[in-house]
Design an enzyme around this catalytic site. Structure first.
Site, PDB file in Angstrom:
ATOM      1  N   GLU A 234      34.932  66.643   1.665  1.00 36.36           N
ATOM      2  CA  GLU A 234      36.291  67.032   2.064  1.00 36.36           C
ATOM      3  C   GLU A 234      36.654  66.129   3.225  1.00 36.36           C
ATOM      4  O   GLU A 234      36.113  66.271   4.317  1.00 36.36           O
ATOM      5  CB  GLU A 234      36.328  68.510   2.453  1.00 36.36           C
ATOM      6  N   CYS A 268      42.738  68.824   8.872  1.00 38.41           N
ATOM      7  CA  CYS A 268      42.954  67.998   7.681  1.00 38.41           C
ATOM      8  C   CYS A 268      44.077  68.556   6.811  1.00 38.41           C
ATOM      9  O   CYS A 268      44.807  67.794   6.188  1.00 38.41           O
ATOM     10  CB  CYS A 268      41.664  67.910   6.870  1.00 38.41           C
TER      11      CYS A 268
END
Length: 466
Positions: A234, A268
């Site tokens: 990720e 993020c």
């Protein structure tokens, strides 16, 4: 990078830690491998009891660990408390559901009859030792969202946390130990990034998961590929936040502020590129800019603070360079764009809104990891989709519209791991989380996440001879 707690509010180093030496790493690997051989045979009920105990301890110690997180990386204390609560929720969610999520599957006998089988069963078995390379921005949550499903699946974990959150990292290892997990089930390795390659190449490590930067993800993926080991990555995100004419513009603007500055803008999945239809652009830009400019920047320990410091001095420098490059290229600063007056200690930066962004500016293609938003004006649905996808990242996305046809178009064509309609992106234990393109691959959370580090095994039985 030294392994140290450096308070980003003051810039002062509070504690330093010695890195684990080669002998210490070897002991941890040996212990993890030995534990994996026995822990995989525990029952779901046994694992659930241990994980629920860890949740109880964390819930009781929320204030203590929240202060530690805020001290180490600067998130507002209220956000740190919420992060701890989210971890407790995820632990309990997986403790309650792991057995059903990993239940044996029985294909339709009619579908496999021609294989010569009398019965076929699909079973989920743990891979073994999994290395987790984790970032500083959600120092508790990022780890727990890996650890809870991995431990419930029967795996064991080795944590290499970011070097600027060592106290949070040590707390996590201690938490699972105090909860009663077998020794070696979850260990924190206080090592630098230069140690990751050797640990991942060790044959006792079966797989790895990484949340972090694209360069870090490339390095781990390259090593894992060379060793033919499973990885989940990720990585970064530059999520679009699209506002169409049918949207509730006032609500979209209010939510946009939280979506951009959550965790001091260091997330993020924070919305970063605000793509607004020309019919509502002026109204949205005004409301959004006014609200961003009104945020209180300051000491994250105070309940009156909306935005704390950036976690590292280098992170602030990177953000400043992106803004300066955009301004040199002709971007307009609608608010912010500088270090706040009066906060000379620590690594603070004002909430910032930039307009007039063009494709030759770095900020158009690079992730802004801090409270900086970019505004884009578009004239049509097609242009909104094109602009949203005009990035190397594809983590998540936000869409504001009351038109169902537009919702379906965005769901079909946005290149992202999530499409959140009339709200902001958030992770939840029951929902798969992950991205596309350079935002990584694989999924965390939900049934998909717990199965990532399982050996999905076909058990086939021959039919009896006639």
């Amino acid at each position: 990078m030294p392994i140290a707690t450096v308070n980003p509010t003051t810039g002062r180093t509070l504690r330093t830690f010695d890195a684990l030496d080669a002998e210490g790493v070897e002991r941890a690997l040996a212990e993890a491998a030995a534990t994996a051989a026995t822990y995989r045979r525990t029952s779901f009920a046994e694992r659930a009891a241990l994980l629920n105990r860890a949740a109880e301890l964390l819930e009781a110690e929320t204030e203590e660990i929240a202060v530690t997180m805020t001290t180490e990386m600067g998130k507002p204390l209220a956000a740190a408390r919420a992060e701890a609560a989210k971890c407790v929720k995820a632990m309990r969610w997986y403790a309650a559901r792991a057995e059903s999520l990993l239940a044996d599957e029985h294909p339709d006998p009619a579908d496999v009859r021609d294989s010569g089988a009398s019965a076929v069963r699909v079973i989920y078995r743990p891979l073994g030792v999994v290395l987790a390379v984790m970032p500083w921005n959600f120092p508790l949550w990022q780890v727990v969202r890996f650890a809870a499903p991995a431990l419930m699946a029967g795996n064991v974990g080795l944590l290499k946390h970011s070097s600027n959150v060592p106290q949070t990292a040590l707390y996590l290892g201690d938490l699972f130990h105090r909860a009663g997990f077998p020794r070696g089930c979850f260990q924190t390795l206080l090592v630098g990034s230069d140690a990751v390659d050797a640990v991942l190449r060790d044959p006792r490590v079966a797989a790895a998961t990484l949340t972090g930067s694209e360069p870090a993800g490339r390095a781990v993926a390259a090593t894992a590929g060379d060793e033919v080991k499973k990885t989940v990555l990720e990585l970064g995100g530059s999520d679009p936040y699209v506002v169409m004419p049918s949207a509730d513009v006032a609500r979209a603007a209010r939510t946009a502020v939280t979506a951009r500055v959550q965790n001091n803008g260091q997330s993020c999945i924070a919305a970063k590129r605000f793509i607004v239809h020309t019919e509502v652009y002026d109204e949205f830009a005004r409301l959004f800019t006014e609200a961003m400019a009104a945020l209180t920047v300051g000491d994250p320990m105070l309940d009156t603070t909306d935005v704390g410091p950036l976690a590292t001095e280098a992170g602030r420098t990177d953000l400043e360079e992106l803004v300066e490059d955009a301004v040199r290229g002709g971007a307009r600063v609608l608010c912010g764009g500088r270090r706040p007056a009066g906060l000379t200690d620590g690594w603070f930066y004002e909430p910032t809104v930039l307009a007039g962004i063009t494709s030759d500016m770095r900020v158009d293609q690079e992730e802004t990891f801090g409270p900086v938003a970019t505004l884009y004006r578009v004239d049509s649905l097609d242009e909104a989709v094109e602009r949203a996808n005009h990035t190397p990242f594809g983590l998540s996305s936000n869409v504001w519209t009351r038109d169902e046809a537009e919702v379906e178009r965005f769901a079909r064509d946005l290149e992202a791991g999530g499409v959140f309609v009339n709200g902001m992106t958030a992770s939840h234990p029951a929902l798969p989380f992950g991205g596309a393109k350079r935002s990584g691959y694989g999924r965390e959370l939900s049934a998909h996440g717990i199965r990532e580090f399982c050996n999905i095994t076909t058990l086939w039985r021959a039919a009896d001879p006639a």
